[in-house]
Design an enzyme around this catalytic site. Structure first.
Site, mmCIF file in Angstrom:
data_model
loop_
_atom_site.group_PDB
_atom_site.id
_atom_site.type_symbol
_atom_site.label_atom_id
_atom_site.label_comp_id
_atom_site.label_asym_id
_atom_site.label_seq_id
_atom_site.Cartn_x
_atom_site.Cartn_y
_atom_site.Cartn_z
ATOM 1 N N ALA A 1 -6.807 -46.461 -33.305
ATOM 2 C CA ALA A 1 -6.457 -46.137 -31.920
ATOM 3 C C ALA A 1 -7.672 -46.451 -31.063
ATOM 4 C CB ALA A 1 -6.090 -44.659 -31.792
ATOM 5 N N CYS A 2 -7.462 -46.722 -29.791
ATOM 6 C CA CYS A 2 -8.578 -47.125 -28.927
ATOM 7 C C CYS A 2 -9.660 -46.046 -28.916
ATOM 8 C CB CYS A 2 -8.087 -47.458 -27.523
ATOM 9 S SG CYS A 2 -8.053 -46.078 -26.378
ATOM 10 N N LEU A 3 -10.880 -46.454 -28.661
ATOM 11 C CA LEU A 3 -12.019 -45.554 -28.765
ATOM 12 C C LEU A 3 -11.960 -44.397 -27.783
ATOM 13 C CD1 LEU A 3 -14.912 -48.146 -29.280
ATOM 14 C CD2 LEU A 3 -13.714 -46.807 -31.013
ATOM 15 N N SER A 4 -11.176 -44.515 -26.729
ATOM 16 C CA SER A 4 -11.052 -43.409 -25.772
ATOM 17 C C SER A 4 -10.447 -42.173 -26.414
ATOM 18 C CB SER A 4 -10.182 -43.831 -24.580
ATOM 19 O OG SER A 4 -10.771 -44.902 -23.885
ATOM 20 N N SER A 5 -9.704 -42.366 -27.495
ATOM 21 C CA SER A 5 -9.053 -41.240 -28.169
ATOM 22 C C SER A 5 -10.053 -40.376 -28.932
ATOM 23 C CB SER A 5 -7.981 -41.747 -29.134
ATOM 24 O OG SER A 5 -8.572 -42.477 -30.197
#
Length: 273
Positions: A174-178
């Site tokens: 999942a994208c690093l913002s998660s």
């Protein structure tokens, strides 16, 4: 419905769309979707990959290599989520902003390529988690054929293996913002800390990992069966030392191990609306 029946349904859904642009991250789902779409529609398929600070370089290179290996048209765009108003504040609906921006840009590409429909790789399992990005997909009329066909992540892995796809056993991403608790500001510097820490752990042989960023503390999640690796005190010392080099003051191991959407565990039902 059998797995083969689901697969046939997927191909029927794609065939009816005539021409498609696939939001292609290089992960398990979007790789399977892209290859299936190419098999069904041939040259009427374009893959679109977005580069941003929330998307690790290793993931981009793998996506690029796969697209090249199957000979599909591959267009790379820039989608810098941190420039979206409100995104960096990390609200509970952060993924809505991200996906709305991403799908809007892919639709622009599709229009320029004279492609009718944008596809994304959401699968049937995604219905069971908090996914505000799916609202953006619905608003922009993005089609999610894997979900429509009832294909789960495990189904997709099995079919990917049958098709000889290199991603059939690739860890979920999942994208690093998660990696950030809701409400904690996301910055390029913090994203780089997470990317470096996760790459270090991957290089150490861990398979499925998350480094959650809690201010000056890193909380490491690994697969349950890999937790015992941290009984190696030399490795534990090395991990602690390295992550502090990357900017963390404290390094912890999550006793519960890796699980999808662990940052959503603290949300109330009202916050998920």
């Amino acid at each position: 419905m059998t797995l083969q029946e689901k697969f046939e349904k997927l191909k029927e859904i794609i065939k009816e769309l005539d021409s498609v642009a696939v939001a292609f991250s290089g992960g398990v789902d979007s790789t399977f979707l892209l290859k299936t779409a190419q098999d069904v529609l041939g040259e009427n398929v374009v893959a679109v990959t977005a580069r941003s600070s929330t998307y690790p370089e290793r993931e981009f290179k793998e996506a690029q290599q796969f697209a090249e290996s199957i000979g599909v048209r591959h267009i790379v765009i820039i989608s810098e989520e941190l420039e979206i108003e409100g995104f960096s504040k990390n609200p509970t609906n952060r993924c809505y902003y991200c996906k709305h921006e991403l799908f809007s840009k892919i639709q622009e590409v599709a229009k320029g390529e004279q492609v009718k429909i944008v596809l994304d790789g959401s699968n049937f399992d995604d219905l069971g988690d908090y996914r505000p990005g799916m609202r953006a997909a619905k608003e922009l009329k993005v089609v999610s054929p894997l979900k429509e066909a009832g294909l789960t992540k495990e189904n997709i892995r099995v079919l990917s293996k049958d098709m000889g796809l290199p991603t059939w056993n690739k860890p979920s991403f999942a994208c690093l913002s998660s990696r950030f608790p809701y409400g904690q500001e996301i910055t390029p510097e913090k994203l780089k800390m997470v990317e470096l820490a996760e790459q270090f752990l991957l290089d150490k042989g861990f398979r499925q990992i998350r480094v959650r960023h809690h201010g000056d503390m890193a909380r490491i999640e690994v697969e349950k069966q890999e937790r015992e690796k941290f009984f190696d005190l030399e490795l534990l010392d090395e991990v602690g030392h390295k992550l502090k080099e990357f900017g963390f003051s404290y390094v912890t191991i999550d006793a519960s191990g890796y699980r999808t959407g662990s940052m959503n565990e603290v949300l109330s039902e009202a916050e998920k609306q």
